[in-house]
Motif scaffolding. Structure first.
Motif, PDB file in Angstrom:
ATOM      1  N   ASP A   1     -13.482  -0.196  12.377  1.00 30.71           N
ATOM      2  CA  ASP A   1     -12.066   0.142  12.628  1.00 30.71           C
ATOM      3  C   ASP A   1     -11.678   1.582  12.314  1.00 30.71           C
ATOM      4  O   ASP A   1     -11.751   1.947  11.028  1.00 30.71           O
ATOM      5  CB  ASP A   1     -11.097  -0.907  12.154  1.00 30.71           C
ATOM      6  CG  ASP A   1     -11.213  -2.253  12.687  1.00 30.71           C
ATOM      7  OD1 ASP A   1     -12.064  -2.520  13.721  1.00 30.71           O
ATOM      8  OD2 ASP A   1     -10.575  -3.036  12.350  1.00 30.71           O
ATOM      9  N   THR A   2     -11.143   2.440  13.280  1.00 27.13           N
ATOM     10  CA  THR A   2     -10.443   3.619  13.064  1.00 27.13           C
ATOM     11  C   THR A   2      -9.580   3.550  11.823  1.00 27.13           C
ATOM     12  O   THR A   2      -9.328   4.513  11.233  1.00 27.13           O
ATOM     13  CB  THR A   2     -10.194   4.286  14.119  1.00 27.13           C
ATOM     14  OG1 THR A   2      -9.312   3.612  14.815  1.00 27.13           O
ATOM     15  CG2 THR A   2     -11.289   4.575  14.883  1.00 27.13           C
ATOM     16  N   ALA A   3      -8.635   2.403  11.872  1.00 26.53           N
ATOM     17  CA  ALA A   3      -7.730   2.271  10.937  1.00 26.53           C
ATOM     18  C   ALA A   3      -7.962   2.546   9.668  1.00 26.53           C
ATOM     19  O   ALA A   3      -7.144   2.598   8.525  1.00 26.53           O
ATOM     20  CB  ALA A   3      -6.815   0.975  11.127  1.00 26.53           C
ATOM     21  N   LEU A   4      -9.557   2.023   9.046  1.00 24.20           N
ATOM     22  CA  LEU A   4      -9.854   1.738   7.780  1.00 24.20           C
ATOM     23  C   LEU A   4      -9.488   3.133   6.993  1.00 24.20           C
ATOM     24  O   LEU A   4      -9.153   3.027   5.640  1.00 24.20           O
ATOM     25  CB  LEU A   4     -11.276   1.697   7.664  1.00 24.20           C
ATOM     26  CG  LEU A   4     -11.927   0.150   7.941  1.00 24.20           C
ATOM     27  CD1 LEU A   4     -13.211   0.132   7.427  1.00 24.20           C
ATOM     28  CD2 LEU A   4     -10.904  -0.789   7.278  1.00 24.20           C
ATOM     29  N   ASP A   5      -9.687   4.282   7.480  1.00 21.59           N
ATOM     30  CA  ASP A   5      -9.238   5.612   6.583  1.00 21.59           C
ATOM     31  C   ASP A   5      -7.827   5.838   6.459  1.00 21.59           C
ATOM     32  O   ASP A   5      -7.121   6.685   5.821  1.00 21.59           O
ATOM     33  CB  ASP A   5      -9.935   6.820   6.931  1.00 21.59           C
ATOM     34  CG  ASP A   5     -11.372   6.037   6.983  1.00 21.59           C
ATOM     35  OD1 ASP A   5     -12.065   6.173   5.724  1.00 21.59           O
ATOM     36  OD2 ASP A   5     -12.112   6.411   8.025  1.00 21.59           O
ATOM     37  N   HIS A   6      -7.016   5.071   7.279  1.00 21.92           N
ATOM     38  CA  HIS A   6      -5.421   5.144   7.385  1.00 21.92           C
ATOM     39  C   HIS A   6      -4.545   3.968   7.257  1.00 21.92           C
ATOM     40  O   HIS A   6      -3.585   3.786   8.083  1.00 21.92           O
ATOM     41  CB  HIS A   6      -5.157   6.096   8.715  1.00 21.92           C
ATOM     42  CG  HIS A   6      -6.198   7.230   8.877  1.00 21.92           C
ATOM     43  ND1 HIS A   6      -5.827   8.499   8.290  1.00 21.92           N
ATOM     44  CD2 HIS A   6      -7.337   7.283   9.763  1.00 21.92           C
ATOM     45  CE1 HIS A   6      -6.892   9.308   8.809  1.00 21.92           C
ATOM     46  NE2 HIS A   6      -7.499   8.464   9.511  1.00 21.92           N
ATOM     47  N   MET A   7      -4.934   3.208   6.315  1.00 18.85           N
ATOM     48  CA  MET A   7      -4.263   1.956   6.379  1.00 18.85           C
ATOM     49  C   MET A   7      -2.915   2.050   6.131  1.00 18.85           C
ATOM     50  O   MET A   7      -2.074   1.240   6.516  1.00 18.85           O
ATOM     51  CB  MET A   7      -4.895   0.979   5.430  1.00 18.85           C
ATOM     52  CG  MET A   7      -6.072   0.684   5.413  1.00 18.85           C
ATOM     53  SD  MET A   7      -6.569  -0.488   7.087  1.00 18.85           S
ATOM     54  CE  MET A   7      -6.141  -1.984   6.306  1.00 18.85           C
TER      55      MET A   7
ATOM     56  N   ILE B   1       0.735  -1.315   0.071  1.00 17.03           N
ATOM     57  CA  ILE B   1      -0.147  -0.243  -0.049  1.00 17.03           C
ATOM     58  C   ILE B   1       0.639   1.349  -0.061  1.00 17.03           C
ATOM     59  O   ILE B   1       1.978   1.314   0.516  1.00 17.03           O
ATOM     60  CB  ILE B   1      -0.810  -0.106   1.326  1.00 17.03           C
ATOM     61  CG1 ILE B   1      -1.999   1.182   1.037  1.00 17.03           C
ATOM     62  CG2 ILE B   1      -0.119  -0.011   2.479  1.00 17.03           C
ATOM     63  CD1 ILE B   1      -2.922   1.010   2.003  1.00 17.03           C
ATOM     64  N   ARG B   2       0.336   2.277  -0.562  1.00 16.23           N
ATOM     65  CA  ARG B   2       1.049   3.668  -0.556  1.00 16.23           C
ATOM     66  C   ARG B   2      -0.055   4.563   0.038  1.00 16.23           C
ATOM     67  O   ARG B   2      -1.204   4.338   0.160  1.00 16.23           O
ATOM     68  CB  ARG B   2       1.244   4.118  -2.038  1.00 16.23           C
ATOM     69  CG  ARG B   2       2.557   3.150  -2.812  1.00 16.23           C
ATOM     70  CD  ARG B   2       2.683   3.852  -3.859  1.00 16.23           C
ATOM     71  NE  ARG B   2       1.813   3.919  -4.994  1.00 16.23           N
ATOM     72  CZ  ARG B   2       2.024   2.946  -6.252  1.00 16.23           C
ATOM     73  NH1 ARG B   2       2.985   2.203  -6.335  1.00 16.23           N
ATOM     74  NH2 ARG B   2       0.992   3.126  -6.985  1.00 16.23           N
ATOM     75  N   LYS B   3       0.583   5.466   0.608  1.00 14.37           N
ATOM     76  CA  LYS B   3      -0.340   6.578   1.217  1.00 14.37           C
ATOM     77  C   LYS B   3      -1.551   7.187   0.533  1.00 14.37           C
ATOM     78  O   LYS B   3      -2.666   7.133   0.950  1.00 14.37           O
ATOM     79  CB  LYS B   3       0.585   7.696   1.755  1.00 14.37           C
ATOM     80  CG  LYS B   3      -0.232   8.700   2.708  1.00 14.37           C
ATOM     81  CD  LYS B   3       0.723   9.859   3.505  1.00 14.37           C
ATOM     82  CE  LYS B   3      -0.013  10.814   4.089  1.00 14.37           C
ATOM     83  NZ  LYS B   3      -0.742  10.399   5.370  1.00 14.37           N
ATOM     84  N   GLU B   4      -1.340   7.244  -0.819  1.00 18.21           N
ATOM     85  CA  GLU B   4      -2.277   7.709  -1.440  1.00 18.21           C
ATOM     86  C   GLU B   4      -3.548   6.628  -1.913  1.00 18.21           C
ATOM     87  O   GLU B   4      -4.713   7.086  -2.520  1.00 18.21           O
ATOM     88  CB  GLU B   4      -1.616   8.392  -2.965  1.00 18.21           C
ATOM     89  CG  GLU B   4      -1.028   7.348  -3.952  1.00 18.21           C
ATOM     90  CD  GLU B   4       0.308   7.209  -3.693  1.00 18.21           C
ATOM     91  OE1 GLU B   4       1.174   7.014  -4.542  1.00 18.21           O
ATOM     92  OE2 GLU B   4       1.019   7.667  -2.511  1.00 18.21           O
ATOM     93  N   ASP B   5      -3.178   5.543  -1.499  1.00 16.17           N
ATOM     94  CA  ASP B   5      -4.155   4.574  -1.724  1.00 16.17           C
ATOM     95  C   ASP B   5      -5.499   4.355  -0.484  1.00 16.17           C
ATOM     96  O   ASP B   5      -6.352   3.894  -0.743  1.00 16.17           O
ATOM     97  CB  ASP B   5      -3.441   3.103  -1.609  1.00 16.17           C
ATOM     98  CG  ASP B   5      -2.627   2.756  -2.694  1.00 16.17           C
ATOM     99  OD1 ASP B   5      -2.779   3.282  -3.938  1.00 16.17           O
ATOM    100  OD2 ASP B   5      -1.480   1.891  -2.659  1.00 16.17           O
ATOM    101  N   ASN B   6      -5.101   5.189   0.380  1.00 14.79           N
ATOM    102  CA  ASN B   6      -5.987   4.981   1.506  1.00 14.79           C
ATOM    103  C   ASN B   6      -7.418   5.230   1.218  1.00 14.79           C
ATOM    104  O   ASN B   6      -8.294   4.442   1.737  1.00 14.79           O
ATOM    105  CB  ASN B   6      -5.431   6.239   2.710  1.00 14.79           C
ATOM    106  CG  ASN B   6      -4.274   5.537   3.528  1.00 14.79           C
ATOM    107  OD1 ASN B   6      -3.953   4.386   3.520  1.00 14.79           O
ATOM    108  ND2 ASN B   6      -3.824   6.632   4.314  1.00 14.79           N
ATOM    109  N   PRO B   7      -7.915   6.128   0.614  1.00 11.83           N
ATOM    110  CA  PRO B   7      -9.105   6.323   0.205  1.00 11.83           C
ATOM    111  C   PRO B   7     -10.037   5.375  -0.354  1.00 11.83           C
ATOM    112  O   PRO B   7     -10.940   4.795  -0.154  1.00 11.83           O
ATOM    113  CB  PRO B   7      -9.223   7.914  -0.422  1.00 11.83           C
ATOM    114  CG  PRO B   7      -7.849   8.542  -0.344  1.00 11.83           C
ATOM    115  CD  PRO B   7      -6.841   7.567   0.015  1.00 11.83           C
ATOM    116  N   GLN B   8      -9.136   4.935  -1.690  1.00 14.49           N
ATOM    117  CA  GLN B   8      -9.732   3.833  -2.327  1.00 14.49           C
ATOM    118  C   GLN B   8      -9.965   2.516  -1.691  1.00 14.49           C
ATOM    119  O   GLN B   8     -10.562   1.680  -1.607  1.00 14.49           O
ATOM    120  CB  GLN B   8      -8.695   3.670  -3.655  1.00 14.49           C
ATOM    121  CG  GLN B   8      -9.654   3.261  -4.699  1.00 14.49           C
ATOM    122  CD  GLN B   8      -8.585   2.995  -5.998  1.00 14.49           C
ATOM    123  OE1 GLN B   8      -8.937   2.192  -6.672  1.00 14.49           O
ATOM    124  NE2 GLN B   8      -7.647   3.616  -6.283  1.00 14.49           N
ATOM    125  N   VAL B   9      -8.666   2.211  -0.697  1.00 15.67           N
ATOM    126  CA  VAL B   9      -8.692   1.017   0.196  1.00 15.67           C
ATOM    127  C   VAL B   9      -9.947   1.135   1.118  1.00 15.67           C
ATOM    128  O   VAL B   9     -10.592   0.115   1.367  1.00 15.67           O
ATOM    129  CB  VAL B   9      -7.333   0.667   0.887  1.00 15.67           C
ATOM    130  CG1 VAL B   9      -7.445  -0.232   1.778  1.00 15.67           C
ATOM    131  CG2 VAL B   9      -6.183   0.433  -0.054  1.00 15.67           C
TER     132      VAL B   9
END
Length: 161
Positions: free
Chosen positions: A39-45, A9-17
């Motif tokens: 999970d709060t982590a979902l938006d910041h994987m 994963i890359r930082k820019e993938d967060n919203p799509q993931v």
């Protein structure tokens, strides 16, 4: 699926993931409480897995993320066991052997990290996923390990690495 790539994963993938995971959970009718949905982590994987002995992967086809999964130390567990975490695929990616490749990718990384076993939790009606886990060498166990906070996931499996 010849243009399919499994990568970290890359930082820019967060919203799509986050969008992929929530869509799959809603499509499958998973409770929004006591599961990965909350999970709060979902938006910041990317940030969540930016730590030692943890990696999160995405499956990408032509720049579009179709699925994801990761491995990390099992939370609140004393022992050298990792957890296969947040493995979800959009319908377009199912039944094409991608899950098999993703689990292999995660298990290889877990072995590189030196984990001795891999644990997972799932839902009883996720039968296709359970068949895949069985094929990949996971066995059912009678009780949860560690404390993931996913009290609504009553199916537990473990694989020795």
């Amino acid at each position: 699926m010849e243009n399919v790539l499994i990568r970290e994963i890359r930082k820019e993938d967060n919203p799509q993931v986050a969008s992929v995971i929530r869509k799959v959970l809603v499509d499958l009718g998973v409770p929004k409480v006591g599961t990965a949905y909350a999970d709060t982590a979902l938006d910041h994987m990317f940030e969540h897995y930016d730590k030692p002995k943890a990696t999160y992967f995405v499956v990408e086809e032509n720049g579009v993320i179709l699925g994801c999964a990761g491995v990390a130390q099992l939370d609140n567990y004393e022992g050298n066991i990792c957890e296969l975490q947040k493995m979800y695929f959009l319908e377009a990616a199912r039944g094409k052997g991608i899950g098999n490749k993703m689990i292999n990718t995660c298990l290889e990384r877990a072995k590189e990290y030196g984990f001795e076993g891999c644990y997972l939790e799932t839902m009883p009606y996720m039968e296709a996923a359970q068949k895949l886990y069985k094929r990949m060498g996971f066995d059912y166990i009678d009780a949860p390990m560690g404390d993931t906070g996913h009290y609504s996931c009553p199916v537990w499996m473990l694989k020795t690495l």
